[in-house]
Design a protein around this motif. Structure first.
Motif, PDB file in Angstrom:
ATOM      1  N   ASP A  34       0.802  -1.219   0.000  1.00  0.00           N
ATOM      2  CA  ASP A  34       0.000   0.000   0.000  1.00  0.00           C
ATOM      3  C   ASP A  34       0.838   1.275   0.000  1.00  0.00           C
ATOM      4  O   ASP A  34       0.285   2.368  -0.057  1.00  0.00           O
ATOM      5  CB  ASP A  34      -0.937   0.019   1.216  1.00  0.00           C
ATOM      6  N   CYS A  36       2.654   2.827  -2.199  1.00  0.00           N
ATOM      7  CA  CYS A  36       2.434   3.702  -3.354  1.00  0.00           C
ATOM      8  C   CYS A  36       1.091   4.415  -3.251  1.00  0.00           C
ATOM      9  O   CYS A  36       0.989   5.609  -3.550  1.00  0.00           O
ATOM     10  CB  CYS A  36       2.508   2.902  -4.648  1.00  0.00           C
ATOM     11  N   ALA A  37       0.052   3.706  -2.815  1.00  0.00           N
ATOM     12  CA  ALA A  37      -1.276   4.307  -2.686  1.00  0.00           C
ATOM     13  C   ALA A  37      -1.300   5.363  -1.585  1.00  0.00           C
ATOM     14  O   ALA A  37      -1.956   6.401  -1.727  1.00  0.00           O
ATOM     15  CB  ALA A  37      -2.315   3.226  -2.412  1.00  0.00           C
ATOM     16  N   CYS A  72       6.573   2.258  -8.124  1.00  0.00           N
ATOM     17  CA  CYS A  72       5.157   2.621  -8.208  1.00  0.00           C
ATOM     18  C   CYS A  72       4.745   2.955  -9.638  1.00  0.00           C
ATOM     19  O   CYS A  72       5.492   3.621 -10.355  1.00  0.00           O
ATOM     20  CB  CYS A  72       4.869   3.825  -7.311  1.00  0.00           C
ATOM     21  N   ARG A  76      -1.306   4.803 -12.530  1.00  0.00           N
ATOM     22  CA  ARG A  76      -2.429   4.092 -11.916  1.00  0.00           C
ATOM     23  C   ARG A  76      -3.153   4.974 -10.897  1.00  0.00           C
ATOM     24  O   ARG A  76      -4.348   4.845 -10.689  1.00  0.00           O
ATOM     25  CB  ARG A  76      -1.903   2.825 -11.243  1.00  0.00           C
ATOM     26  N   TYR A  77      -2.407   5.868 -10.259  1.00  0.00           N
ATOM     27  CA  TYR A  77      -2.970   6.755  -9.239  1.00  0.00           C
ATOM     28  C   TYR A  77      -3.285   8.142  -9.783  1.00  0.00           C
ATOM     29  O   TYR A  77      -3.620   9.049  -9.034  1.00  0.00           O
ATOM     30  CB  TYR A  77      -2.005   6.869  -8.054  1.00  0.00           C
ATOM     31  N   SER A 134      -7.613   4.111   5.050  1.00  0.00           N
ATOM     32  CA  SER A 134      -8.115   3.304   3.956  1.00  0.00           C
ATOM     33  C   SER A 134      -9.619   3.130   4.110  1.00  0.00           C
ATOM     34  O   SER A 134     -10.110   2.892   5.213  1.00  0.00           O
ATOM     35  CB  SER A 134      -7.437   1.932   3.963  1.00  0.00           C
ATOM     36  N   GLY A 138     -10.582   4.133  -1.313  1.00  0.00           N
ATOM     37  CA  GLY A 138      -9.136   3.925  -1.318  1.00  0.00           C
ATOM     38  C   GLY A 138      -8.508   4.675  -0.161  1.00  0.00           C
ATOM     39  O   GLY A 138      -9.149   4.970   0.834  1.00  0.00           O
ATOM     40  N   TRP A 139      -7.242   4.988  -0.290  1.00  0.00           N
ATOM     41  CA  TRP A 139      -6.519   5.720   0.752  1.00  0.00           C
ATOM     42  C   TRP A 139      -6.796   7.213   0.601  1.00  0.00           C
ATOM     43  O   TRP A 139      -6.690   7.765  -0.498  1.00  0.00           O
ATOM     44  CB  TRP A 139      -5.025   5.453   0.643  1.00  0.00           C
TER      45      TRP A 139
END
Length: 150
Positions: A34, A36-37, A72, A76-77, A134, A138-139
């Protein structure tokens, strides 16, 4: 009411322990991937990076000699990070000292704590510590506190 036999209890507890935070040198750390998130949540929610008028400076993921170096997929984010900061390289005098730094998140029962800093120039920067939680979305950052100002 459900009752577990004494023989099954160790297996149930072992399954719970496998997902619990594991103590590490900088506090509880999980290997859940997690990081990276959590970093992306602070970049998005606190720094507001990637809006049309707020491009991120070079990124510095600071493992402080621990070997922490997440790979990362920032796309994607929804983040576009233009370059990576090399703390061993002094920028030319014509280029300002600019970077955003993230340290390895520390996980606990409330989510994650992460230290971050941003430098806008040689004498212009600040450090923060953020609580990231979380949830269904998501985060997300719940709060940040200032830890230093330059």
């Amino acid at each position: 009411m459900c009752r577990l036999s004494a023989a099954l209890m160790p297996l149930v507890l072992a399954g719970c322990a496998a997902t619990a935070p594991v103590p590490g040198p900088a506090g509880p750390v999980t290997a859940g991937g997690d990081d990276c998130a959590v970093i992306a949540a602070v970049a998005r929610d606190h720094y507001n990076f990637n809006t049309t008028d707020n491009r991120p400076p070079p990124l510095w993921l600071d493992g402080a000699g621990s070997g922490w170096a997440p790979r990362c997929d920032w796309d994607r984010y929804g983040l576009r990070l233009p370059e990576i900061h090399d703390p061993a390289r002094t920028p030319p005098s014509s280029q300002p000292l600019r970077w955003v730094q993230f340290k390895q998140p520390r996980y606990d029962g409330q989510g994650a704590l992460i230290d971050s800093a941003i430098m806008h120039g040689p004498l212009a920067g600040s450090g923060i510590q953020c609580r990231v939680r979380s949830g269904f979305a998501g985060w997300t950052v719940s709060d940040c506190r200032l830890t230093w100002v330059n």
